[in-house]
Design an enzyme around this catalytic site. Structure first.
Site, PDB file in Angstrom:
ATOM      1  N   SER A   1      -4.177  -1.978  -0.803  1.00  0.00           N
ATOM      2  CA  SER A   1      -4.616  -1.220  -1.978  1.00  0.00           C
ATOM      3  C   SER A   1      -4.099   0.218  -1.974  1.00  0.00           C
ATOM      4  O   SER A   1      -2.903   0.438  -1.987  1.00  0.00           O
ATOM      5  CB  SER A   1      -6.142  -1.279  -2.069  1.00  0.00           C
TER       6      SER A   1
ATOM      7  N   ASP B   1      -2.983   3.018  -8.505  1.00  0.00           N
ATOM      8  CA  ASP B   1      -2.920   2.989  -7.040  1.00  0.00           C
ATOM      9  C   ASP B   1      -1.837   1.979  -6.621  1.00  0.00           C
ATOM     10  O   ASP B   1      -1.146   1.404  -7.470  1.00  0.00           O
ATOM     11  CB  ASP B   1      -4.297   2.669  -6.431  1.00  0.00           C
TER      12      ASP B   1
ATOM     13  N   ASP C   1      -1.677  -1.062  -5.595  1.00  0.00           N
ATOM     14  CA  ASP C   1      -1.660  -2.463  -6.046  1.00  0.00           C
ATOM     15  C   ASP C   1      -2.180  -2.616  -7.475  1.00  0.00           C
ATOM     16  O   ASP C   1      -2.375  -3.736  -7.948  1.00  0.00           O
ATOM     17  CB  ASP C   1      -2.450  -3.350  -5.090  1.00  0.00           C
TER      18      ASP C   1
ATOM     19  N   ASP D   1      -4.885  -2.351  -9.105  1.00  0.00           N
ATOM     20  CA  ASP D   1      -6.178  -2.776  -9.636  1.00  0.00           C
ATOM     21  C   ASP D   1      -6.922  -1.545 -10.171  1.00  0.00           C
ATOM     22  O   ASP D   1      -7.911  -1.667 -10.870  1.00  0.00           O
ATOM     23  CB  ASP D   1      -7.022  -3.566  -8.602  1.00  0.00           C
TER      24      ASP D   1
HETATM   25 MG    MG Z   1      -6.214  -1.096  -5.251  1.00  0.00          MG
END
Ligand code: MG
Length: 434
Positions: free
Chosen positions: A90, A229, A231, A233
């Protein structure tokens, strides 16, 4: 190996190795038979992916690889399978690796599912398949375009919008800029080459790291700036004047347009939500987007999110989707009167103070803090869902132990600075005395 609320995370080749990824693959593959695997752009992710895939295959699992994608893209790719496996740490620094597991509806594995995998990990007797029980690996090159198509079908941007996108050299580099162009926006990109060194800025999209985005938005007179960020999400925003929009305000902005009758937020969310959504039932959960998603599903909430920059739209997925959120935010801004900064300026302002104290007594000190707070305050509401949350008439306070460090975190919010300082000092005194 233990799962946390965000799956497994640790420093690569120290805490998470190719051997551990192989074992996780075997454990997941013996519970789920049709699995899709994706990864973020970290330097370690391909190594972890190869080991994970080998482990899955060794127990007879059917594996589809979708390559480098954002976490919400992987979650969407898992909609017709048993399980999605995302190799990502992440927003953590580049030396970290991680694994997150998803259900077909986009919901991250709950604690029960994670415990099942942990038990499988401890089982030395996992059945390896004989030669004729091992499947070939499938590759799906359409995961990104499928995700983009799904978002395109529900978003309509009529006004010409200039958007600056800072992908943070993360997985969104390959998705958000292209999606926004397909939606008719003019797009300027920053840090939009995937790079596991995260050379442009830290992979967590915090206000301090977004100085370049803020100045570019101002200089080119863009309508809005978007940052993700590593990744994707998560998504955060900058208004047309180059000012960072606090995530509490963004949560309120989304909530006012998405939460029909019910919304879920964690206990550390601003009272702004209650002020601007008077007719909406607001449910508070423990801190962590997984707990928010779980509660949303349980009560059938219309929208939920966390001030870390995670936004959950159950009509598309229970996985926080920063890419969908970016498109939806640009759509909302384009459909309403005035500039984004004007639209945001109508939201009330509150004072917030956050701080920490050393936690010498571990969990036992929390029960003493709870006792003291119960006796020392006249409160309108009291919750021990996650730490101790005290609701007063025009302020609230949260005291909770840090999940990662020996610290006690204090958050106080109220209408005036003076009031917040007074309440903060009062709580600090109680904790110090204990
Ligand atoms: Mg993330």
């Amino acid at each position: 190996m233990k799962f946390g609320s965000s799956g497994i995370r640790g420093i690569v080749n120290t805490e998470i190795t190719s051997e551990s990824a192989l074992c996780i693959g075997r454990a997941v593959g013996s519970e789920y038979h049709d699995v899709v695997v994706g990864r973020d752009p970290r330097t370690s992710s391909e190594m972890i992916e190869c080991a994970m895939v080998a482990g899955l295959l060794s127990v007879g699992c059917q594996v589809t690889r979708v390559g480098m994608v954002a976490t919400p893209t992987l979650a969407y790719a898992g909609r017709n399978r048993d399980c999605g496996v995302m190799i990502t740490a992440s927003h953590n620094p580049p030396e970290y690796a991680g694994v997150k597991l998803f259900n077909p509806d986009g919901m991250a594995f709950d604690s029960g599912q994670q415990e099942t995998i942990e038990r499988s990990l401890a089982d030395s007797d996992l059945r390896l398949k004989p030669w004729h029980g091992i499947h070939p690996v499938r590759t799906d090159k359409n995961a990104v375009s499928d995700h983009i198509s799904m978002i395109l079908s529900g978003i309509n941007i009529e006004k010409q919008m200039l958007v600056v996108v800072d992908s943070g050299c993360g997985a969104a580099s390959l998705t958000t800029p292209y999606l926004l162009r397909e939606l008719g926006c003019d797009v300027i990109t920053l840090n939009s080459q995937p790079d596991g060194f995260f050379p442009g800025r830290g992979s967590e999209p915090k206000e301090e790291g977004l100085a370049v985005l803020r100045s570019v938005v101002r200089d080119v007179h863009a309508n809005i700036g978007i940052a993700h960020d590593g990744d994707a999400d998560r998504m955060v925003a900058v208004d047309d004047t180059g000012r960072f929009v606090s995530n509490d305000k963004l949560l309120a902005f989304f909530g006012m347009r998405e939460a029909g009758r019910s919304m879920v937020v964690p206990v550390d969310t601003s009272m702004l939500i209650d002020a601007v959504l008077p007719g909406v039932t607001i449910t508070r959960t423990r801190v962590g987007d997984v707990y928010v998603a779980e509660a949303m599903k349980r009560i059938g909430a219309d929208f939920g999110g966390e001030a870390s920059g995670t936004w959950i739209f159950p009509k598309i997925s229970y996985c926080p989707d920063g890419i969908y959120a970016a498109a939806r935010l640009v759509e909302m801004v384009s459909q309403e009167e005035g500039r984004f900064s004007d639209q945001i300026s109508t939201l009330p302002e509150y004072e917030m103070k956050r701080g920490t104290l050393p936690n010498r007594g571990g969990m036992s000190s929390m029960s003493r803090i709870e006792e003291e707070m119960r006796t020392n305050f006249e409160f309108a509401g009291f919750s021990t869902l996650d730490g101790v949350r005290l609701a007063l008439d025009d302020a609230w306070a949260l005291v909770r132990p840090s999940g990662t460090e020996p610290l006690i975190r204090i958050t106080v919010e109220g209408e005036t600075r003076v009031e917040v300082e007074r309440l903060y000092l009062q709580i600090e005194k109680i904790i110090k005395r204990l």
